[in-house]
Design a protein around this motif. Structure first.
Motif, PDB file in Angstrom:
ATOM      1  N   PHE A 287       1.243  -1.314  -0.313  1.00  0.00           N
ATOM      2  CA  PHE A 287      -0.141  -0.296  -0.395  1.00  0.00           C
ATOM      3  C   PHE A 287       0.577   0.933   0.005  1.00  0.00           C
ATOM      4  O   PHE A 287       0.436   2.407  -0.703  1.00  0.00           O
ATOM      5  N   THR A 288       1.800   1.594   0.894  1.00  0.00           N
ATOM      6  CA  THR A 288       2.835   2.534   1.267  1.00  0.00           C
ATOM      7  C   THR A 288       3.197   2.469  -0.174  1.00  0.00           C
ATOM      8  O   THR A 288       3.520   3.819  -0.992  1.00  0.00           O
ATOM      9  N   GLY A 289       3.788   1.643  -0.812  1.00  0.00           N
ATOM     10  CA  GLY A 289       4.712   1.633  -2.716  1.00  0.00           C
ATOM     11  C   GLY A 289       3.654   2.073  -3.373  1.00  0.00           C
ATOM     12  O   GLY A 289       4.190   3.016  -3.707  1.00  0.00           O
ATOM     13  N   ARG A 290       2.540   1.599  -3.568  1.00  0.00           N
ATOM     14  CA  ARG A 290       1.522   2.713  -4.508  1.00  0.00           C
ATOM     15  C   ARG A 290       1.718   3.484  -4.518  1.00  0.00           C
ATOM     16  O   ARG A 290       1.200   4.895  -4.767  1.00  0.00           O
ATOM     17  N   LEU A 291       0.946   3.908  -2.998  1.00  0.00           N
ATOM     18  CA  LEU A 291       0.307   5.365  -2.769  1.00  0.00           C
ATOM     19  C   LEU A 291       2.077   6.193  -2.721  1.00  0.00           C
ATOM     20  O   LEU A 291       1.710   7.364  -3.834  1.00  0.00           O
ATOM     21  N   LEU A 292       2.955   6.412  -2.412  1.00  0.00           N
ATOM     22  CA  LEU A 292       3.961   6.835  -2.889  1.00  0.00           C
ATOM     23  C   LEU A 292       4.667   7.094  -4.390  1.00  0.00           C
ATOM     24  O   LEU A 292       4.614   7.979  -4.998  1.00  0.00           O
ATOM     25  N   LEU A 293       4.552   6.186  -4.964  1.00  0.00           N
ATOM     26  CA  LEU A 293       4.915   6.106  -6.887  1.00  0.00           C
ATOM     27  C   LEU A 293       3.608   7.094  -7.100  1.00  0.00           C
ATOM     28  O   LEU A 293       3.973   7.803  -8.344  1.00  0.00           O
ATOM     29  N   ALA A 295       2.126   9.134  -5.786  1.00  0.00           N
ATOM     30  CA  ALA A 295       1.571  10.635  -5.753  1.00  0.00           C
ATOM     31  C   ALA A 295       2.467  11.128  -6.424  1.00  0.00           C
ATOM     32  O   ALA A 295       2.951  12.577  -6.821  1.00  0.00           O
ATOM     33  N   GLY A 296       4.266  10.661  -6.765  1.00  0.00           N
ATOM     34  CA  GLY A 296       5.217  11.144  -7.253  1.00  0.00           C
ATOM     35  C   GLY A 296       5.300  11.113  -8.934  1.00  0.00           C
ATOM     36  O   GLY A 296       5.577  12.260  -9.494  1.00  0.00           O
ATOM     37  N   TYR A 297       4.492  10.336  -9.102  1.00  0.00           N
ATOM     38  CA  TYR A 297       3.487  10.423 -10.691  1.00  0.00           C
ATOM     39  C   TYR A 297       2.775  11.958 -11.023  1.00  0.00           C
ATOM     40  O   TYR A 297       2.686  12.118 -11.782  1.00  0.00           O
ATOM     41  N   PHE A 298       1.727  11.752 -10.321  1.00  0.00           N
ATOM     42  CA  PHE A 298       0.574  12.303 -10.411  1.00  0.00           C
ATOM     43  C   PHE A 298       0.979  13.626 -10.036  1.00  0.00           C
ATOM     44  O   PHE A 298      -0.055  14.639 -10.292  1.00  0.00           O
ATOM     45  N   MET A 299       1.770  13.904  -9.052  1.00  0.00           N
ATOM     46  CA  MET A 299       1.926  15.474  -8.638  1.00  0.00           C
ATOM     47  C   MET A 299       2.132  16.124  -9.222  1.00  0.00           C
ATOM     48  O   MET A 299       1.800  17.129  -9.522  1.00  0.00           O
ATOM     49  N   GLY A 387       9.042   4.307 -17.351  1.00  0.00           N
ATOM     50  CA  GLY A 387       8.917   4.410 -15.910  1.00  0.00           C
ATOM     51  C   GLY A 387       7.575   3.754 -15.154  1.00  0.00           C
ATOM     52  O   GLY A 387       6.784   2.537 -14.706  1.00  0.00           O
ATOM     53  N   PHE A 388       6.496   4.528 -15.926  1.00  0.00           N
ATOM     54  CA  PHE A 388       4.629   3.856 -14.521  1.00  0.00           C
ATOM     55  C   PHE A 388       4.544   3.034 -15.698  1.00  0.00           C
ATOM     56  O   PHE A 388       3.378   2.507 -14.899  1.00  0.00           O
ATOM     57  N   ILE A 454      11.100   7.566  -5.294  1.00  0.00           N
ATOM     58  CA  ILE A 454      12.122   6.788  -5.434  1.00  0.00           C
ATOM     59  C   ILE A 454      11.849   6.468  -3.890  1.00  0.00           C
ATOM     60  O   ILE A 454      12.257   4.929  -3.538  1.00  0.00           O
ATOM     61  N   VAL A 455      11.202   7.005  -2.837  1.00  0.00           N
ATOM     62  CA  VAL A 455      10.887   6.342  -1.357  1.00  0.00           C
ATOM     63  C   VAL A 455       9.595   5.457  -1.282  1.00  0.00           C
ATOM     64  O   VAL A 455      10.168   4.437  -1.097  1.00  0.00           O
ATOM     65  N   GLY A 456       8.840   5.747  -2.465  1.00  0.00           N
ATOM     66  CA  GLY A 456       7.673   4.236  -3.055  1.00  0.00           C
ATOM     67  C   GLY A 456       8.542   3.652  -3.258  1.00  0.00           C
ATOM     68  O   GLY A 456       7.873   2.534  -3.833  1.00  0.00           O
TER      69      GLY A 456
END
Length: 467
Positions: A287-293, A295-299, A387-388, A454-456
């Motif tokens: 869940f955490t990985g998906r959320l962060l990745l 977020a970084g992309y869609f920001m 990447g995505f 990266i964190v994601g």
């Protein structure tokens, strides 16, 4: 009773296999039994995901399984076309038309509407999954909610088109979020319901391809309706309704009216909004990985129109560039998606693909940071697509193998889908808040996105049940 089929020619298996309570095993049938639960359809929505563990050497993607895979890809395309067109293009243009061209005013207004809609989506997904898991009807437990969701969501989109104030648009957007998440949540549960574990990477690749084609294609199509926003809402609503109805018709589920409903514990349901890292660590890290990745992309991509207008300096010419950026992203996505999923199945590994994909995403955000030009955005679009696309090609397969409960697939996927839906809908608002906080500067969006991506990417490393 079970019967052989073109999809599983090796013949019948026991009707009621013993399945572990945590579907987090290796991507083969070592830990799971396998079965066909009805002669009417080899892909029933049995609570135990009966077909989820066919041996890799015996599962062939053909017949009804192939039809399910292709039609689910198209269904994802239709729904995510809305998520690509509306929050990425049409909603920002509509907000701009109401409040004017001032960067701070439009960013702030979009931030408020996007934030409220995002929280509506966050609540709707797990509720939709829980209700779907417990639905008993002649059409199964998923179909009624998928059809009802796109119908109500379509009406709400049409309502957005006639809205003339921020309040009207905001209320309609909240209804859109709730309704389409009630369709998307049960749709996402099709994978653990009906797809063998051994081919989930390939299935996830095509399903993810539909998702990305929808999100990016939605931006392209949305740009075509830049001067006719109500018509755009009507078209996207109509396409989603037709596609989801056809999906249900072409992939009918069996009646489950006679099946007992799993017990419902309201307190336990509320606790699902918090994923315990102690009880379900793999689910938590997924869940955490998906959320962060996401977020970084869609920001950045979710705020792309305003970035082109005010950061790159294109102003009124920004909309014309969106289709080209979308095509470049699609090209990158096609390349990496078609490679990532099958390669993951062949290697028997998911995490390495996720990590590499996240690093590529982070690298893509460097280009517009150091080159705030059209060229920088063009390179960003292609590399971020690579990447995505690679990430999305294996993400669903990885997530399906870390679900905490065999009886609550849709609810658990609904919670996981918060990690996908929330960033897509909240990212424009979050980006707007960052822009406002830094006095109208867009530069901070990119380093923040790089760190988050990266964190994601490395958040999946602690997952133990998936290689």
């Amino acid at each position: 009773m079970t019967t052989p089929s073109d999809d599983f020619p090796e013949g019948p298996r026991p009707v009621q296999p013993t399945i572990p309570s945590n579907l987090t095993g290796v991507p083969d049938s070592a830990a799971l039994g396998s079965t066909l639960t009805t002669a009417d359809s080899p892909f029933s929505a049995a609570p135990t995901s009966a077909v989820s563990a066919q041996p890799a050497g015996k599962v062939k993607v053909r017949g009804r399984l192939l039809k399910l895979m292709l039609s689910m890809s198209v269904a994802n395309l239709a729904i995510f076309g809305i998520w690509g067109a509306v929050p990425g293009i049409l909603l920002p243009l509509q907000v701009q038309g109401i409040v004017g061209d001032d960067p701070t005013a439009k960013a702030g207004a979009l931030a408020v509407i996007a934030t409220i809609g995002a929280f509506a989506a966050m609540v709707a997904q797990p509720i939709a999954g829980t209700v779907s898991d417990r639905t008993r009807s002649r059409f199964g437990r998923r179909a009624p909610w998928m059809v009802g969701g796109v119908l109500i969501g379509g009406l709400a989109l049409i309502g957005m088109g006639v809205g003339s104030t921020l309040v009207q648009v905001g209320i309609a957007w909240v209804i859109v979020q709730i309704a389409y998440n009630f369709a998307q949540g049960p749709l996402s549960a099709i994978l653990p319901d009906r797809v063998p574990s051994a081919v989930r990477g390939t299935f996830s690749a095509l399903s993810g391809l539909g998702l990305m084609l929808g999100a990016l294609g939605g931006q392209i199509a949305g740009a075509a309706f830049a001067t006719a926003i109500p018509a755009g809402y009507l078209v996207f609503a109509g396409v989603a309704l037709v596609v989801l109805v056809l999906f249900v018709v072409l992939n009918p589920d069996r009646s489950n009216r006679g099946e007992p409903k799993p017990p419902f514990d309201f307190v336990a349901f509320l606790k699902t909004f918090w994923v315990s890292p102690v009880k379900h660590p793999d689910f938590f890290w997924g869940f955490t990985g998906r959320l962060l990745l996401f977020a970084g992309y869609f920001m950045v991509t979710g705020y792309q129109l305003y970035i082109l207008q005010d950061y790159i300096g294109l102003k009124d010419k920004a909309v014309a560039l969106v289709p080209l950026l979308g095509i470049l992203s699609l090209a990158g996505t096609l390349i990496s998606t078609l490679i990532g999923g099958p390669l993951s199945d062949k290697l028997g590994r998911r995490k390495i693909v996720v990590i590499v994909a996240g690093i590529i995403l982070a690298i893509s955000l460097v280009f517009p940071l150091v080159m705030p030009t059209v060229t920088g955005m063009l390179v960003f679009s292609f590399v971020s697509g690579l990447g995505f696309g690679a990430y999305q090609s294996v993400d669903t397969a990885l997530m399906s193998e870390v679900l905490p409960s065999k009886d609550d697939f849709a609810k658990d996927l609904g919670v996981l889908n918060i990690a996908a839906t929330l960033p897509q809908t909240l990212a424009p608002g979050l980006a707007g808040l960052i822009v406002v906080a830094f006095g109208g500067a867009y530069t901070p969006l990119f380093p923040i996105g790089i760190v988050i991506a990266i964190v994601g990417a490395f958040a999946v490393l602690p997952i133990k049940s998936v290689r």
